[in-house]
Design an enzyme around this catalytic site. Structure first.
Site, mmCIF file in Angstrom:
data_model
loop_
_atom_site.group_PDB
_atom_site.id
_atom_site.type_symbol
_atom_site.label_atom_id
_atom_site.label_comp_id
_atom_site.label_asym_id
_atom_site.label_seq_id
_atom_site.Cartn_x
_atom_site.Cartn_y
_atom_site.Cartn_z
ATOM 1 N N ALA A 184 0.893 -1.178 0.000
ATOM 2 C CA ALA A 184 0.000 0.000 0.000
ATOM 3 C C ALA A 184 0.923 1.218 0.000
ATOM 4 O O ALA A 184 1.201 1.799 1.030
ATOM 5 C CB ALA A 184 -0.907 -0.020 1.228
ATOM 6 N N ALA A 185 1.394 1.595 -1.187
ATOM 7 C CA ALA A 185 2.653 2.338 -1.252
ATOM 8 C C ALA A 185 2.545 3.857 -1.322
ATOM 9 O O ALA A 185 3.456 4.550 -0.865
ATOM 10 C CB ALA A 185 3.462 1.832 -2.444
ATOM 11 N N ALA A 186 1.500 4.406 -1.930
ATOM 12 C CA ALA A 186 1.482 5.859 -2.162
ATOM 13 C C ALA A 186 1.290 6.629 -0.845
ATOM 14 O O ALA A 186 0.594 6.142 0.038
ATOM 15 C CB ALA A 186 0.352 6.216 -3.135
ATOM 16 N N PRO A 187 1.899 7.800 -0.720
ATOM 17 C CA PRO A 187 2.668 8.541 -1.727
ATOM 18 C C PRO A 187 4.126 8.114 -1.856
ATOM 19 O O PRO A 187 4.864 8.680 -2.649
ATOM 20 C CB PRO A 187 2.582 9.981 -1.235
ATOM 21 N N GLY A 188 4.586 7.126 -1.093
ATOM 22 C CA GLY A 188 5.884 6.546 -1.386
ATOM 23 C C GLY A 188 7.003 6.857 -0.423
ATOM 24 O O GLY A 188 8.157 6.501 -0.676
ATOM 25 N N LYS B 75 7.705 5.538 2.460
ATOM 26 C CA LYS B 75 8.353 4.308 2.959
ATOM 27 C C LYS B 75 8.983 3.542 1.814
ATOM 28 O O LYS B 75 10.053 2.956 1.973
ATOM 29 C CB LYS B 75 7.340 3.459 3.736
ATOM 30 N N ASP C 104 -5.237 -3.634 -6.837
ATOM 31 C CA ASP C 104 -5.774 -3.890 -5.497
ATOM 32 C C ASP C 104 -4.816 -4.828 -4.759
ATOM 33 O O ASP C 104 -4.586 -5.960 -5.213
ATOM 34 C CB ASP C 104 -7.171 -4.512 -5.655
ATOM 35 N N ASP D 270 1.614 -1.075 5.042
ATOM 36 C CA ASP D 270 1.322 0.178 5.753
ATOM 37 C C ASP D 270 -0.117 0.522 5.358
ATOM 38 O O ASP D 270 -0.365 1.238 4.402
ATOM 39 C CB ASP D 270 2.321 1.244 5.294
ATOM 40 N N CYS E 236 -1.640 4.248 10.831
ATOM 41 C CA CYS E 236 -1.537 5.502 11.577
ATOM 42 C C CYS E 236 -2.838 5.735 12.338
ATOM 43 O O CYS E 236 -3.317 6.860 12.437
ATOM 44 C CB CYS E 236 -1.131 6.667 10.683
HETATM 45 N N1 SAM Z 1 3.104 3.693 2.739
HETATM 46 C C1 SAM Z 1 2.711 5.002 2.261
HETATM 47 C C2 SAM Z 1 3.816 5.985 2.552
HETATM 48 O O1 SAM Z 1 4.562 5.790 3.529
HETATM 49 O O2 SAM Z 1 3.955 6.957 1.822
HETATM 50 C C3 SAM Z 1 1.393 5.445 2.871
HETATM 51 C C4 SAM Z 1 0.298 4.434 2.618
HETATM 52 S S1 SAM Z 1 -1.292 5.013 3.070
HETATM 53 C C5 SAM Z 1 -1.299 4.786 4.762
HETATM 54 C C6 SAM Z 1 -2.292 3.712 2.510
HETATM 55 C C7 SAM Z 1 -2.388 3.606 1.006
HETATM 56 O O3 SAM Z 1 -3.151 2.414 0.695
HETATM 57 C C8 SAM Z 1 -3.142 4.752 0.329
HETATM 58 O O4 SAM Z 1 -2.356 5.303 -0.682
HETATM 59 C C9 SAM Z 1 -4.372 4.074 -0.260
HETATM 60 O O5 SAM Z 1 -4.807 4.642 -1.485
HETATM 61 C C10 SAM Z 1 -3.869 2.660 -0.467
HETATM 62 N N2 SAM Z 1 -4.923 1.639 -0.604
HETATM 63 C C11 SAM Z 1 -6.263 1.768 -0.424
HETATM 64 N N3 SAM Z 1 -6.875 0.602 -0.730
HETATM 65 C C12 SAM Z 1 -5.907 -0.266 -1.087
HETATM 66 C C13 SAM Z 1 -5.925 -1.605 -1.576
HETATM 67 N N4 SAM Z 1 -7.066 -2.288 -1.717
HETATM 68 N N5 SAM Z 1 -4.741 -2.180 -1.912
HETATM 69 C C14 SAM Z 1 -3.574 -1.505 -1.762
HETATM 70 N N6 SAM Z 1 -3.509 -0.227 -1.335
HETATM 71 C C15 SAM Z 1 -4.658 0.382 -1.012
#
Ligand code: SAM
Length: 327
Positions: free
Chosen positions: A130-134, A136, A181, A199, A253
């Site tokens: 679950a990478a964005a905005p990136g 980590k 997903d 994350d 978080c």
């Molecule tokens: N790890 C990121 C960072 O440190 O920059 C922050 C991640 S944020 C807490 C959670 C992310 O999970 C969001 O970008 C969200 O759009 C994404 N997300 C939502 N549903 C998801 C899914 N089904 N599979 C993977 N990622 C998902």
């Protein structure tokens, strides 16, 4: 003539809005009385700003610090290349050319702790589910010295492109990005990765501040339950994608145990090939052990090895747990 509030030093400040009552119940249940004043104060003032120098763009820390003058960052003890500045310097740092060119990255220390817990190494195969905005993802790439393979998954299109732009700016060259997903990944690439970071998307309680009541507009106990359901699906997928012997870090978080220990407890009851491990913990962060019971419900006893970083004047609320898969 009536003095305006800003022109009279003695005028009473308007009271800040209260946090949502259901969230205050969670704080009441979680935070020991001696820590409560510090936690409460964290919701009423801007936080110190923490950043890391990015070795993928700026190998010479001293040169970055010199170029930041007159800003005078204080090192965070225990970790190299991580610094802190007073809250009032946030704008100057955010708009600094060294932030724009990726030489430094503003990132909470608890967020970095998730990557320190994962402990990725050069040459490994690592999944960020679950990478964005990136933030980590980029720190994982730095720990891997851009060597090995880093798969980064994000299903929300706008966030995916932000992730892509951030990783380019931060000099990440070993990442492959997937607009997908995360819940599907474990089935598609089962037992593949040495390390997996989840994350997880969450109800974002760490963003609450009484200085801005819109920070909890989208929060409710229902949102907590919906987040927990998604987190459970993603955690199963993360566990399936992990190689035997591999390391999985789960973080959020949010402070609500329904999104943290309870999600992990459900997984640990389902399968016996994963167990919690102690976390590498290089920085002295204000944190509590994970819970082994919540609202009269017993939870897996080893969840005490998880950590709940507390919201303070320099840290955001954060939960993290490291799991190992049987080799
Ligand atoms: N790890 C990121 C960072 O440190 O920059 C922050 C991640 S944020 C807490 C959670 C992310 O999970 C969001 O970008 C969200 O759009 C994404 N997300 C939502 N549903 C998801 C899914 N089904 N599979 C993977 N990622 C998902």
């Amino acid at each position: 003539m009536t003095a305006s509030p800003s022109s009279s030093p003695s005028a009473a400040q308007p009271a800040l809005p209260s946090l949502p009552p259901a969230f205050l119940d969670v704080l009441d249940a979680l935070i020991p009385p001696d820590l409560r004043p510090r936690v409460d104060a964290s919701y009423t003032a801007p936080k110190a700003v923490v950043f890391r120098i990015n070795p993928l763009r700026a190998p010479d820390t001293a040169a970055v610090l010199a170029a930041l003058a007159p800003l005078c960052p204080e090192p965070v003890a225990g970790v190299e290349g991580v610094f802190r500045l007073p809250a009032g310097d946030r704008d100057a740092l955010t708009h600094h050319p060294l932030a724009a060119d990726g030489s430094l990255y503003i990132q909470g220390v608890a967020s970095m702790a998730a990557v320190w817990a994962l402990a990725p190494r050069p040459g490994e195969e690592v999944l960020d589910l679950a990478a964005a905005p990136g933030g980590k993802t980029a720190l994982i790439a730095a720990c891997m010295a851009n060597q090995g393979r880093l798969a980064a998954v994000e299903p929300v299109r706008a966030r995916f492109f932000r992730l892509k732009a951030n990783l380019q700016r931060l000099g990440v060259r070993n990442a492959q990005l997937y607009l997908k997903d995360g819940a599907q990944v474990g089935r598609l690439v089962s037992a593949r990765f040495d390390r997996v970071l989840l994350d997880a998307p969450c109800s974002s309680e760490a963003q609450f501040t009484r200085l801005d009541p819109t920070s909890w507009t989208h929060w409710s106990p229902k949102k907590v339950r919906a987040s927990a359901a998604l987190q459970s699906r993603l955690l199963r997928s993360a566990a399936d994608a992990l190689k035997p012997g591999g390391v999985l870090v789960y973080s959020t978080c949010s402070l609500s145990p329904e999104e943290d220990e309870c999600v992990l407890d459900a997984l640990l009851r389902e399968r016996d090939d994963l167990w919690p491990e102690p976390l590498p913990w290089p920085v002295d962060l204000p944190a509590l052990p994970g819970l082994t019971a919540w609202r009269q419900r017993p939870l897996h006893p080893d969840l005490t090895l998880a950590r709940r970083v507390l919201p303070t004047e320099w840290t955001d609320a954060f939960f993290l747990c490291r799991l190992r898969k049987r080799g």
